[in-house]
Design a protein around this motif. Structure first.
Motif, short mmCIF file in Angstrom:
data_model
loop_
_atom_site.label_atom_id
_atom_site.label_comp_id
_atom_site.label_asym_id
_atom_site.label_seq_id
_atom_site.Cartn_x
_atom_site.Cartn_y
_atom_site.Cartn_z
N ALA A 68 8.12 9.93 32.22
CA ALA A 68 7.21 11.07 32.04
C ALA A 68 7.78 12.13 31.10
CB ALA A 68 6.90 11.70 33.40
N GLY A 69 9.09 12.20 30.94
CA GLY A 69 9.66 13.24 30.09
C GLY A 69 9.87 12.84 28.65
N SER A 70 9.34 11.72 28.21
CA SER A 70 9.57 11.22 26.86
C SER A 70 8.34 11.47 25.99
CB SER A 70 9.89 9.72 26.88
OG SER A 70 10.04 9.22 25.57
N THR A 71 8.59 11.65 24.68
CA THR A 71 7.51 11.79 23.71
C THR A 71 7.23 10.49 22.97
OG1 THR A 71 9.08 12.54 22.02
CG2 THR A 71 8.02 14.24 23.37
N ASN A 72 8.00 9.46 23.25
CA ASN A 72 7.79 8.17 22.61
C ASN A 72 6.46 7.58 23.06
OD1 ASN A 72 8.15 4.98 22.82
ND2 ASN A 72 9.41 5.72 21.14
N PRO A 73 5.61 7.09 22.14
CA PRO A 73 4.29 6.56 22.54
C PRO A 73 4.38 5.41 23.53
CG PRO A 73 4.36 6.92 20.18
CD PRO A 73 5.75 7.11 20.68
N VAL A 74 5.33 4.50 23.35
CA VAL A 74 5.46 3.37 24.27
C VAL A 74 5.82 3.87 25.66
CG1 VAL A 74 6.69 1.22 24.72
CG2 VAL A 74 6.14 1.86 22.37
N THR A 75 6.75 4.80 25.74
CA THR A 75 7.16 5.32 27.04
C THR A 75 6.03 6.11 27.69
OG1 THR A 75 9.37 5.52 26.06
CG2 THR A 75 9.03 6.53 28.20
N ARG A 76 5.25 6.82 26.90
CA ARG A 76 4.11 7.57 27.45
C ARG A 76 3.07 6.63 28.06
NH1 ARG A 76 1.84 11.61 23.09
NH2 ARG A 76 0.47 12.08 24.86
N VAL A 77 2.81 5.52 27.40
CA VAL A 77 1.87 4.54 27.94
C VAL A 77 2.42 3.94 29.23
CG1 VAL A 77 0.80 2.30 27.51
CG2 VAL A 77 0.82 4.03 25.72
N ILE A 78 3.69 3.63 29.25
CA ILE A 78 4.30 3.08 30.46
C ILE A 78 4.27 4.10 31.59
CG2 ILE A 78 6.49 2.29 31.44
CD1 ILE A 78 7.05 0.92 28.79
#
Length: 254
Positions: free
Chosen positions: A90-100
């Motif tokens: 939840a604390g990431s701005t990476n698109p892949v991490t946001r989707v996950i």
């Protein structure tokens, strides 16, 4: 020693601005020789450079190179630490991490059906990919039109050169024809000079976006799908035990 003699190995400082000015004048002469076609190609090159800088800044701002956070979140979720995985993603701005993070958050809510969570995750991922592909179409148009526009300028220059040759009649001057030809070929050279780097950078940027899309699909699939590797590992341990029991039963039957 002659005080007026120039120092050995020391460049003449006043010539440096003159050299820069001469190069600038030469560039202006080439632009004027190429005509409006070269001017249009130069504008297209500036637009292409602006798009490339914008996309590089965008990719850097969302931290596309950060792939470890997404992998860590997936690994924690598969290890049964779903809430810890959500806090990591939840604390990431990476698109892949946001989707996950969205997929894990949907799994944590027990009032939502799996198909509804999948649809929302797919919609969110499509929006992120669309933002990453923004302004790539103008760069593709520039890469496609630049060589064609340069060829168009060359054709127009050749027509003008042959018209001058026709007007000269029997008093043909080879310098007139050769001068018109090199000026005509100038537009093709400029067009290729704009198109080649634009095509190379466009393919590189599209490859980055395709990799992000693949990572999104892979990460979401791992969130919703069961971990089959654990099942296969357990089965591998059970196979020798099953074989031992079968041999023991056969021996007892004899």
């Amino acid at each position: 020693m002659d005080q007026n003699a120039p120092a050995l190995g020391v460049p003449n400082a006043p010539e440096a601005p003159g050299q820069v000015s001469g190069m600038f004048d030469r560039a202006l002469d080439l632009v004027f020789a190429g005509g409006p076609v070269v001017a249009i190609l130069l504008v297209m090159s500036v637009v292409a450079l602006a798009v490339i800088i914008l996309k590089l800044w965008q990719f850097r701002s969302v931290k596309l190179s950060d792939r470890r956070s997404a992998r860590r979140a997936v690994a924690l979720h598969r290890a049964g630490k779903t809430r810890e995985a959500f806090s990591v993603a939840a604390g990431s701005t990476n698109p892949v991490t946001r989707v996950i993070a969205l997929a894990i958050g949907g799994r944590l809510r027990g009032d939502l059906a799996e198909h509804a969570v999948r649809e929302e995750v797919a919609r969110f991922a499509a929006d992120l990919l669309d933002s990453l592909r923004a302004y790539l179409r103008p760069l593709e148009v520039i890469a496609t039109l630049a060589p064609l526009l340069g060829l168009f300028g060359t054709v127009l220059g050749m027509i003008d050169a042959f018209q001058q040759l026709e007007q000269a009649g029997s008093r043909v001057n080879p310098a007139v024809l050769s001068g018109g030809i090199w000026e005509a070929l100038l537009t093709t050279a400029v067009g290729l000079g704009v198109a080649i780097p634009a095509v190379a950078v466009l393919n590189w940027l599209e490859r980055i976006v395709d990799r992000v899309a693949h990572d999104m699909e892979d990460g979401v699939a791992q969130i919703f799908a069961p971990d089959l590797t654990a099942v296969s590992t357990a089965s591998d341990h059970e196979l020798p035990q099953s074989a031992t029991r079968l041999r023991a039963a056969a021996a007892a039957g004899e």
